[in-house]
Design a protein around this motif. Structure first.
Motif, PDB file in Angstrom:
ATOM      1  N   TYR A  95      11.084  62.002 -20.171  1.00 55.97           N
ATOM      2  CA  TYR A  95      12.199  62.179 -19.236  1.00 55.97           C
ATOM      3  C   TYR A  95      12.386  60.950 -18.347  1.00 55.97           C
ATOM      4  O   TYR A  95      13.518  60.533 -18.094  1.00 55.97           O
ATOM      5  N   LEU A  96      11.290  60.378 -17.870  1.00 57.85           N
ATOM      6  CA  LEU A  96      11.391  59.173 -17.048  1.00 57.85           C
ATOM      7  C   LEU A  96      12.035  58.032 -17.824  1.00 57.85           C
ATOM      8  O   LEU A  96      12.870  57.296 -17.289  1.00 57.85           O
ATOM      9  N   THR A  97      11.649  57.876 -19.072  1.00 54.52           N
ATOM     10  CA  THR A  97      12.197  56.805 -19.908  1.00 54.52           C
ATOM     11  C   THR A  97      13.688  57.014 -20.142  1.00 54.52           C
ATOM     12  O   THR A  97      14.479  56.066 -20.046  1.00 54.52           O
TER      13      THR A  97
ATOM     14  N   THR B  71       6.067  56.295  -9.112  1.00 61.70           N
ATOM     15  CA  THR B  71       7.158  55.923 -10.019  1.00 61.70           C
ATOM     16  C   THR B  71       8.447  56.607  -9.599  1.00 61.70           C
ATOM     17  O   THR B  71       9.506  55.989  -9.543  1.00 61.70           O
ATOM     18  N   ARG B  72       8.347  57.878  -9.279  1.00 60.02           N
ATOM     19  CA  ARG B  72       9.537  58.632  -8.862  1.00 60.02           C
ATOM     20  C   ARG B  72      10.052  58.149  -7.518  1.00 60.02           C
ATOM     21  O   ARG B  72      11.239  57.896  -7.348  1.00 60.02           O
TER      22      ARG B  72
ATOM     23  N   GLU C  19      15.745  58.747 -18.241  1.00 63.55           N
ATOM     24  CA  GLU C  19      16.408  58.549 -16.947  1.00 63.55           C
ATOM     25  C   GLU C  19      16.531  57.054 -16.647  1.00 63.55           C
ATOM     26  O   GLU C  19      17.575  56.594 -16.184  1.00 63.55           O
ATOM     27  N   PHE C  20      15.470  56.321 -16.901  1.00 60.22           N
ATOM     28  CA  PHE C  20      15.488  54.879 -16.679  1.00 60.22           C
ATOM     29  C   PHE C  20      16.664  54.241 -17.418  1.00 60.22           C
ATOM     30  O   PHE C  20      17.458  53.497 -16.827  1.00 60.22           O
TER      31      PHE C  20
ATOM     32  N   ALA D 179       2.648  58.858 -11.062  1.00 57.94           N
ATOM     33  CA  ALA D 179       3.896  59.587 -11.322  1.00 57.94           C
ATOM     34  C   ALA D 179       4.716  59.732 -10.042  1.00 57.94           C
ATOM     35  O   ALA D 179       5.944  59.559 -10.065  1.00 57.94           O
TER      36      ALA D 179
ATOM     37  N   PHE E 159      12.219  54.800  -8.770  1.00 56.99           N
ATOM     38  CA  PHE E 159      13.497  55.451  -9.060  1.00 56.99           C
ATOM     39  C   PHE E 159      14.288  55.783  -7.786  1.00 56.99           C
ATOM     40  O   PHE E 159      15.437  55.360  -7.638  1.00 56.99           O
TER      41      PHE E 159
END
Length: 166
Positions: free
Chosen positions: A5-7, A127-128, A9-10, A124, A132
């Motif tokens: 999901y992070l990837t 990162t958020r 979203e990125f 995590a 982000f």
């Protein structure tokens, strides 16, 4: 699953950030809404720079910002800022490819020499929040700068208010 999901979203948000930076006119790079604010060019530069911090956040357990070799472009040259953005996005993308679910759970710390600036906390969360959300925060500021200078704001999540009220 979180990493997937992070990837995604990125990649989605990189396109939105690119559209926003491309909307910045050279003529307004010196605009500064207050004495304590950055200029539009400095803010654009900061947004481009946050992508560089993905590398230290993802690949190091303790990131010392005092030893960092941070590249900067001329904040009065939007083309140079866009080039820096693209370079930093590629570095961030490569760092994300090295990330694992296990590494997301490991603690991470930011230091300035021996002084702890942020953390320790799970990667995590860093990162958020630090990556982000930090980008999203400054993109919101840039939207205000663009509107204050009479410039068109690109739609990031659908049409803008101006586009939907034509």
């Amino acid at each position: 699953m979180i990493l997937q999901y992070l990837t995604q979203e990125f990649e989605h948000e990189v396109n939105s950030t690119r559209r926003l930076l491309q909307a910045i006119p050279e003529k307004d790079l010196g605009y500064k809404p207050s004495e304590t604010s950055w200029t539009m060019g400095e803010l654009a530069q900061h947004i481009a720079t946050i992508y560089y911090w993905f590398v230290g956040t993802i690949t190091q357990d303790a990131y010392d910002i005092t030893g960092d070799q941070l590249e900067r472009a001329d904040p009065n040259d939007i083309k140079a800022t866009l080039a820096l953005f693209e370079s930093n996005v590629e570095k961030a993308r490569n760092a994300l490819k090295s990330l694992t679910e296990e590494k997301l759970q490991q603690n991470w710390t930011m230091k300035a020499g021996e002084q702890v600036v942020l953390g320790p906390m799970p990667r995590a969360i860093v990162t958020r929040s630090f990556l982000f959300n930090h980008i999203y925060h400054h993109r919101g500021e840039m939207i205000v700068y663009l509107r204050a200078t009479g410039n068109k704001v690109p739609g990031l999540y659908g049409p803008t208010y101006e586009d939907s009220n034509k």
